[in-house]
Design an enzyme around this catalytic site. Structure first.
Site, short mmCIF file in Angstrom:
data_model
loop_
_atom_site.label_atom_id
_atom_site.label_comp_id
_atom_site.label_asym_id
_atom_site.label_seq_id
_atom_site.Cartn_x
_atom_site.Cartn_y
_atom_site.Cartn_z
N TYR A 32 -4.81 4.50 0.15
CA TYR A 32 -5.84 3.32 -0.29
C TYR A 32 -5.74 2.98 -1.85
O TYR A 32 -5.88 3.39 -2.66
CB TYR A 32 -7.16 4.27 -0.17
CG TYR A 32 -8.02 4.88 1.08
CD1 TYR A 32 -7.67 3.90 2.28
CD2 TYR A 32 -8.22 6.25 1.08
CE1 TYR A 32 -7.79 5.24 3.08
CE2 TYR A 32 -8.43 7.40 1.62
CZ TYR A 32 -8.44 6.61 3.40
OH TYR A 32 -8.94 7.23 4.52
N HIS A 33 -4.02 2.58 -1.48
CA HIS A 33 -3.44 1.75 -3.06
C HIS A 33 -3.54 0.06 -1.98
O HIS A 33 -2.59 -0.40 -2.65
CB HIS A 33 -2.89 2.75 -3.19
CG HIS A 33 -3.23 3.77 -3.30
ND1 HIS A 33 -1.78 5.38 -4.06
CD2 HIS A 33 -4.35 4.78 -3.78
CE1 HIS A 33 -2.65 5.66 -4.41
NE2 HIS A 33 -4.10 5.92 -4.25
N PRO A 34 -4.53 -0.53 -1.62
CA PRO A 34 -3.68 -1.82 -1.83
C PRO A 34 -3.39 -2.29 -3.06
O PRO A 34 -4.31 -2.83 -3.87
CB PRO A 34 -4.78 -2.38 -0.26
CG PRO A 34 -6.22 -1.48 -1.07
CD PRO A 34 -5.54 -0.08 -0.89
N ASP A 86 0.34 -1.01 0.17
CA ASP A 86 -0.36 -0.02 -0.29
C ASP A 86 0.68 1.17 -0.15
O ASP A 86 2.51 1.39 0.26
CB ASP A 86 -0.98 0.09 1.07
CG ASP A 86 -2.31 1.12 0.93
OD1 ASP A 86 -2.33 1.44 0.38
OD2 ASP A 86 -2.81 1.22 2.31
N HIS A 87 0.21 2.54 -0.32
CA HIS A 87 1.06 3.89 0.31
C HIS A 87 0.78 4.67 0.97
O HIS A 87 -0.60 4.93 1.47
CB HIS A 87 0.49 4.22 -0.75
CG HIS A 87 1.27 4.26 -2.59
ND1 HIS A 87 0.73 4.22 -4.51
CD2 HIS A 87 2.34 3.60 -2.67
CE1 HIS A 87 1.26 4.00 -4.79
NE2 HIS A 87 2.77 3.64 -4.11
#
Length: 552
Positions: A467-469, A293-294
């Site tokens: 919110y970049h899983p 994630d980020h």
């Protein structure tokens, strides 16, 4: 119900695949748990903080207590609606850096280098260079996905790019073109003032034909017989049903729910499956692993002039913004307000950007809460390539149970070094002359927070997911035990079953993941159809000529 292809998930990749398969004349059934995306809360870009925080549209996932963040639980929103997360996201459009995809290829995802994927980005886009400037030779002009830029009429938005130039960084006319590195206008998936989700771009046109349907329900497991996927078992209205596939089952349920569904179907680490009494169909130890994630921080400044969007942060202001949008799809509600961006390198010796900025002309949390100190502005900043890895596992064998999500954020010292560098570089940018007319003082972290220990404490308390899983069904070589799918999306060990969403990413890309997720769906649709991939591009991306010795 029977169809040639059963697709689980009407999100970014699933919608693209549904469109391309139905366009090719095949019958397609999309199984989606969420409901309609109708209404202004989703379709108005400026209202982006609302759907993400509504149980109607969001699965509402949270991480387990994160061991390196003092046991904090972090939100992990995923779209539970037609369009999936493309219907609740921030609408920021980033392709990723060319080196991201070359790295994928090096990691075993053969055929996914930048030369391979650039033609798919061009196929999927409609981008108007006349209206937006930029790099027309690198962009697409007649694809389903509209990509635009905001008006950029707030002086803070242009001050951010000018401050970057003054600090000695590159300025790029188009970070999605030849040169990602530098400060530039930010792009968004909006069209005529409306969110242009994967549902609007792909699924709704597909549904207008006679061979694509959507079925509402919760996927319980993939039905696998003699090593072949033949359908999907689902639950709707308290009843169990089956969707049977003549050709293939395709998972596009997100990097959280796709591995969950594989595990429930007996595909995953044998020991984990045995703990839940699930019969092993294929022992794939990589299912649910490699979670990435980020993370980001909001560096907030109080403004000395009333130039920010805070003037709309009251009942009358919000009503006025809503009215302008409802009547004419214009005004502040027609943009996500992320209108300037930057991609920079953290230090010399890093060959391509590893820090991303979103600039926002208001000081406010992403979930729309706690507008800070009146007028202000903020930079969302975070490292792009954390070495930390987490996992998605089952809580139980009950499909209605939420999965266990442990990101293992900030597990490496490099994570802390990178975030401290992010804060210090951001402060330098905000100290440039371009911001002198607007800066009152630093809200957070606050000017007194300077030492490594003080910065670490701030990071630990305030870092949030972007919110970049991704990464939980890694694409790679079939002989790599941690690979879950091969480079054509086939689940290793089960025939006629593919995964096509962001869970297949071997490594997280630079920037927001909606663009790469749609691209993955576009490219996988050609593999599913047995077509030759689009011809490779021979375009060469820009790499800073002095990257070995200079940070900027």
């Amino acid at each position: 119900m029977n169809a040639d292809y059963i697709i689980v998930g009407a999100g970014s990749a699933g919608c693209a695949v549904a469109y391309r398969l139905s366009e090719a004349g095949h019958s397609v059934c999309v199984l989606e748990f969420g409901g309609t995306d109708a209404g202004p809360l989703i379709q108005m870009p400026g209202a982006l903080s609302y759907p993400m925080n509504m149980k109607t549209y969001d699965w509402g996932y949270w991480s387990e207590p994160e061991p390196h963040l003092g046991g904090r639980k972090l939100a992990c929103p995923r779209g539970k609606v037609i369009g999936g997360s493309s219907s609740i996201n921030g609408m920021v459009y980033v392709r990723g850096h060319a080196r991201d995809f070359d790295t994928w290829s090096d990691m075993g995802a053969t055929g996914w280098s930048y030369a391979d994927v650039l033609p798919y980005y061009q196929r999927m886009e409609t981008w108007d260079p006349a209206g937006h400037g930029g790099d027309p030779d690198w962009r697409g002009v007649d694809g389903p996905l509209h990509v635009t830029r905001g008006k950029r009429d707030n002086p803070l938005v242009t001050a951010f790019v000018e401050a970057g130039r003054q600090a000695g960084y590159q300025v790029s006319s188009d970070y999605n073109g030849q040169q990602q590195e530098g400060f530039s206008p930010m792009e968004q998936t909006t069209y005529k003032g409306q969110r242009w989700s994967a549902a609007n771009a792909y699924l709704k046109p597909a549904l207008r034909g006679n061979n694509c349907t959507v079925v509402r329900g919760l996927a319980r497991k993939v039905i696998i017989k003699d090593g072949r996927a033949i359908g999907v078992e689902y639950e709707a209205g308290g009843k169990i049903g089956r969707l049977m596939a003549h050709k293939e089952v395709i998972l596009a349920a997100s990097s959280i729910n796709s591995p969950k569904l594989l595990l429930l179907s007996g595909v995953g680490p044998a020991k984990e499956l045995a703990q839940h009494g699930i019969d092993v169909v294929a022992d794939r130890p990589g299912v649910g692993k490699n979670l990435q994630d980020h993370l980001e921080l909001y560096i907030q400044m109080a403004a000395s002039q009333p130039v920010s969007l805070y003037k709309y942060w009251n009942l009358f202001g919000k009503a006025w913004v809503g009215l302008q949008w409802l009547l004419a799809k214009q005004g502040p509600g027609a943009s996500n307000q992320f209108e300037s961006a930057a991609f920079i390198r953290s230090r010399a010796g890093v060959d391509y950007p590893d820090i991303q900025y979103h600039f926002l002309p208001i000081a406010v949390r992403y979930d729309g809460k706690a507008a800070a100190e009146g007028h202000g502005f903020q930079a969302h900043v975070g490292p792009m390539r954390s070495p930390s890895r987490g996992e998605v596992t089952l809580r139980s064998a009950d499909p209605n149970d939420t999965p266990k999500i442990v990101f293992n954020y900030m597990a490496h010292e490099k994570d802390w070094e990178d975030f401290r560098q992010c804060i210090r570089l951001t402060r330098e940018i905000f100290a440039q002359d371009a911001f002198k007319p607007y800066v009152k003082h630093e809200i957070q972290p606050g000017a007194a927070v300077q030492s490594d220990e003080e910065l670490n404490a701030f990071i630990s308390e305030h870092v949030e997911s972007a919110y970049h899983p991704c990464g939980t069904c890694k694409m790679g070589r079939a002989d790599d035990p941690m690979s879950v799918v091969d480079p054509e999306g086939n689940v290793i060990g089960v025939s006629h079953l593919r995964v096509v969403d962001s869970s297949i990413f071997p490594q997280i890309t630079n920037g927001n993941l909606n663009g790469p997720s749609i691209m993955a769906g576009e490219k996988m649709s050609d593999h599913i159809l047995g077509r030759d991939p689009l011809p490779r591009s021979n375009k060469e991306p820009w790499i800073h000529p002095n990257w070995e010795t200079a940070q900027r």
